[in-house]
Enzyme design. Structure first.
Site, PDB file in Angstrom:
ATOM      1  N   LYS A 136       0.849  -1.188   0.000  1.00 16.24           N
ATOM      2  CA  LYS A 136       0.000   0.000   0.000  1.00 16.24           C
ATOM      3  C   LYS A 136       0.889   1.243   0.000  1.00 16.24           C
ATOM      4  O   LYS A 136       1.709   1.421   0.896  1.00 16.24           O
ATOM      5  CB  LYS A 136      -0.920   0.036   1.216  1.00 16.24           C
ATOM      6  CG  LYS A 136      -1.873   1.225   1.161  1.00 16.24           C
ATOM      7  CD  LYS A 136      -2.791   1.284   2.360  1.00 16.24           C
ATOM      8  CE  LYS A 136      -2.172   1.931   3.566  1.00 16.24           C
ATOM      9  NZ  LYS A 136      -2.018   3.400   3.498  1.00 16.24           N
ATOM     10  N   ASP A 167      -3.212   4.579  -1.906  1.00 14.87           N
ATOM     11  CA  ASP A 167      -4.096   5.110  -0.860  1.00 14.87           C
ATOM     12  C   ASP A 167      -3.944   6.624  -0.767  1.00 14.87           C
ATOM     13  O   ASP A 167      -3.271   7.130   0.120  1.00 14.87           O
ATOM     14  CB  ASP A 167      -3.709   4.424   0.464  1.00 14.87           C
ATOM     15  CG  ASP A 167      -4.562   4.862   1.651  1.00 14.87           C
ATOM     16  OD1 ASP A 167      -5.649   5.428   1.435  1.00 14.87           O
ATOM     17  OD2 ASP A 167      -4.127   4.615   2.793  1.00 14.87           O
ATOM     18  N   LEU A 168      -4.564   7.337  -1.719  1.00 16.36           N
ATOM     19  CA  LEU A 168      -4.456   8.803  -1.709  1.00 16.36           C
ATOM     20  C   LEU A 168      -5.759   9.460  -1.270  1.00 16.36           C
ATOM     21  O   LEU A 168      -5.821  10.684  -1.185  1.00 16.36           O
ATOM     22  CB  LEU A 168      -4.005   9.320  -3.085  1.00 16.36           C
ATOM     23  CG  LEU A 168      -2.612   8.854  -3.506  1.00 16.36           C
ATOM     24  CD1 LEU A 168      -2.241   9.420  -4.876  1.00 16.36           C
ATOM     25  CD2 LEU A 168      -1.546   9.247  -2.486  1.00 16.36           C
ATOM     26  N   LYS A 169      -6.786   8.667  -1.040  1.00  8.70           N
ATOM     27  CA  LYS A 169      -8.050   9.170  -0.464  1.00  8.70           C
ATOM     28  C   LYS A 169      -8.504  10.458  -1.137  1.00  8.70           C
ATOM     29  O   LYS A 169      -8.655  11.498  -0.484  1.00  8.70           O
ATOM     30  CB  LYS A 169      -7.888   9.420   1.037  1.00  8.70           C
ATOM     31  CG  LYS A 169      -7.485   8.184   1.842  1.00  8.70           C
ATOM     32  CD  LYS A 169      -7.426   8.507   3.315  1.00  8.70           C
ATOM     33  CE  LYS A 169      -7.089   7.310   4.168  1.00  8.70           C
ATOM     34  NZ  LYS A 169      -5.702   6.820   4.026  1.00  8.70           N
ATOM     35  N   ASP A 184     -12.429  15.767  -3.680  1.00 10.54           N
ATOM     36  CA  ASP A 184     -12.391  17.063  -4.381  1.00 10.54           C
ATOM     37  C   ASP A 184     -13.653  17.145  -5.231  1.00 10.54           C
ATOM     38  O   ASP A 184     -14.506  16.253  -5.160  1.00 10.54           O
ATOM     39  CB  ASP A 184     -11.102  17.141  -5.227  1.00 10.54           C
ATOM     40  CG  ASP A 184     -10.614  18.578  -5.410  1.00 10.54           C
ATOM     41  OD1 ASP A 184     -11.446  19.467  -5.672  1.00 10.54           O
ATOM     42  OD2 ASP A 184      -9.400  18.809  -5.295  1.00 10.54           O
ATOM     43  N   THR A 223     -10.105   4.797  10.614  1.00 14.33           N
ATOM     44  CA  THR A 223     -10.083   3.889  11.774  1.00 14.33           C
ATOM     45  C   THR A 223      -9.510   4.562  13.020  1.00 14.33           C
ATOM     46  O   THR A 223      -9.560   4.000  14.112  1.00 14.33           O
ATOM     47  CB  THR A 223      -9.296   2.612  11.439  1.00 14.33           C
ATOM     48  OG1 THR A 223      -8.155   2.982  10.670  1.00 14.33           O
ATOM     49  CG2 THR A 223     -10.140   1.650  10.657  1.00 14.33           C
ATOM     50  N   GLY A 282       0.340  -1.653   8.914  1.00 16.81           N
ATOM     51  CA  GLY A 282       1.518  -0.807   8.795  1.00 16.81           C
ATOM     52  C   GLY A 282       2.525  -1.093   9.875  1.00 16.81           C
ATOM     53  O   GLY A 282       3.297  -2.062   9.807  1.00 16.81           O
ATOM     54  N   ARG A 283       2.497  -0.257  10.921  1.00 19.05           N
ATOM     55  CA  ARG A 283       3.565  -0.283  11.929  1.00 19.05           C
ATOM     56  C   ARG A 283       3.865  -1.640  12.556  1.00 19.05           C
ATOM     57  O   ARG A 283       5.043  -1.913  12.836  1.00 19.05           O
ATOM     58  CB  ARG A 283       3.271   0.801  12.990  1.00 19.05           C
ATOM     59  CG  ARG A 283       3.533   2.211  12.433  1.00 19.05           C
ATOM     60  CD  ARG A 283       2.813   3.276  13.208  1.00 19.05           C
ATOM     61  NE  ARG A 283       1.380   3.202  13.021  1.00 19.05           N
ATOM     62  CZ  ARG A 283       0.512   4.074  13.558  1.00 19.05           C
ATOM     63  NH1 ARG A 283       0.953   5.049  14.317  1.00 19.05           N
ATOM     64  NH2 ARG A 283      -0.778   3.942  13.321  1.00 19.05           N
TER      65      ARG A 283
HETATM   66  O1  C5P Z   1       0.521   1.562  11.026  1.00 16.59           O
HETATM   67  P1  C5P Z   1      -0.909   1.170  10.868  1.00 16.59           P
HETATM   68  O2  C5P Z   1      -1.142  -0.321  10.842  1.00 16.59           O
HETATM   69  O3  C5P Z   1      -1.837   1.896  11.817  1.00 16.59           O
HETATM   70  O4  C5P Z   1      -1.251   1.704   9.383  1.00 16.59           O
HETATM   71  C1  C5P Z   1      -2.556   1.762   8.867  1.00 16.59           C
HETATM   72  C2  C5P Z   1      -2.506   2.303   7.472  1.00 16.59           C
HETATM   73  O5  C5P Z   1      -3.834   2.325   6.940  1.00 16.59           O
HETATM   74  C3  C5P Z   1      -1.976   3.732   7.354  1.00 16.59           C
HETATM   75  O6  C5P Z   1      -1.230   3.783   6.144  1.00 16.59           O
HETATM   76  C4  C5P Z   1      -3.215   4.595   7.223  1.00 16.59           C
HETATM   77  O7  C5P Z   1      -2.994   5.718   6.398  1.00 16.59           O
HETATM   78  C5  C5P Z   1      -4.185   3.641   6.539  1.00 16.59           C
HETATM   79  N1  C5P Z   1      -5.605   3.873   6.747  1.00 16.59           N
HETATM   80  C6  C5P Z   1      -6.196   3.867   8.007  1.00 16.59           C
HETATM   81  N2  C5P Z   1      -7.552   4.095   8.150  1.00 16.59           N
HETATM   82  C7  C5P Z   1      -8.316   4.312   7.051  1.00 16.59           C
HETATM   83  C8  C5P Z   1      -7.714   4.305   5.769  1.00 16.59           C
HETATM   84  C9  C5P Z   1      -6.351   4.080   5.652  1.00 16.59           C
HETATM   85  O8  C5P Z   1      -5.518   3.635   9.002  1.00 16.59           O
HETATM   86  N3  C5P Z   1      -9.615   4.455   7.176  1.00 16.59           N
END
Ligand code: C5P
Length: 246
Positions: A40, A67-69, A72, A132, A223-224
């Site tokens: 992603k 994932d640029l959401k 506009d 989230t 992610g993390r």
């Molecule tokens: O590090 P972590 O597991 O929290 O990363 C979650 C990823 O999902 C991040 O890149 C964040 O931008 C993305 N995201 C999110 N909630 C959303 C949409 C995307 O956490 N509703």
């Protein structure tokens, strides 16, 4: 729940490459090469490294979620969707809060690029419902939307479906309600995943990988827990194991 194979589990994982530059992102991608997970690419990496890093990930065989959401006016989103489709990503998103006309414009942008022969494939388009990281209190008192988070999420999911999108980003906690409202084929992509014992960070509505699978999520963004681990490949393997075994 029917148990998943490790390969099936991997094809559901989208690793959030939230890195400051292409070198750091591609080094991490290299560590995860061959695992079968998606990559992603979000704002941090795309704003620094641009389309080139997406092309590089595609050339290495990864499926890519951009994932640029987008949020506009419809004409601008249509143009953005055209450019993203030409780039060859597999999935991208727009904000449900932009409404039906804006979301439909994203689909038109995809069609423009495919009909013009500028793209080999039409990417999946999904809508962000509520981030989230948004808690009930933030939704009601800061954003100003009344009702429960789940109500707001399901309303956006219905709008997205009516606009012709194929799914939404939501919390794993909301998957059952979304599938009940929009059908089992409507795709759910769920961030907010934390392996047992992991730090929640800034996320609010979280579950473990196993519970997300059990809840019927199609793809989970992580992610993390992977990218900040001392050994990301091992962290991914542990998560895949947790998805298959609980
Ligand atoms: O590090 P972590 O597991 O929290 O990363 C979650 C990823 O999902 C991040 O890149 C964040 O931008 C993305 N995201 C999110 N909630 C959303 C949409 C995307 O956490 N509703």
């Amino acid at each position: 729940m029917a148990s998943l194979t490790l390969a099936e589990a991997a094809s559901k994982v989208m690793v959030a490459l939230d890195k400051p530059d292409a070198a750091a992102a591609l080094a991490l991608a290299e560590e995860l090469q061959g695992k079968g997970c998606w990559m992603k690419v979000g704002m941090e990496l795309f704003y620094a490294a641009g389309p080139a890093v997406v092309r590089e990930l595609k050339s290495r065989g990864f499926r890519v979620f951009l994932d640029l959401k987008m949020h506009d006016i419809p004409n601008t989103v249509r143009g953005g969707a055209r450019s993203i489709t030409r780039l060859g990503v597999d999935l991208f998103n727009v904000h449900g809060a932009g409404g039906i006309a804006m979301m439909s414009a994203a689909i038109e942008g995809v069609r423009d690029a495919v009909d013009a022969g500028d793209a080999v494939q039409a990417p999946i388009v999904i809508a962000v419902t509520q981030l989230t990281s948004t808690s009930q209190s933030v939704l009601n008192h800061e954003i100003g939307i009344a009702g429960t988070v789940e109500d707001a999420v399901v309303r956006y999911a219905r709008l997205a479906r009516d606009a012709g999108l194929q799914g939404v980003v939501a919390s794993p906690i909301e998957v059952a309600a979304i599938k009940a409202a929009c059908g089992t084929d409507f795709i759910t992509v769920t961030p907010g995943i934390r392996p047992s014992g992991a730090d929640a960070g800034d996320q609010s509505r979280i579950t473990t990988p196993y519970d997300a699978v059990a809840g019927g999520t199609d793809f989970m963004v992580i992610g993390r827990p992977i990218t900040a681990a001392p050994n990301p490949a091992q962290a991914l393997d542990n998560i895949l194991k947790e998805m298959t075994e609980g």
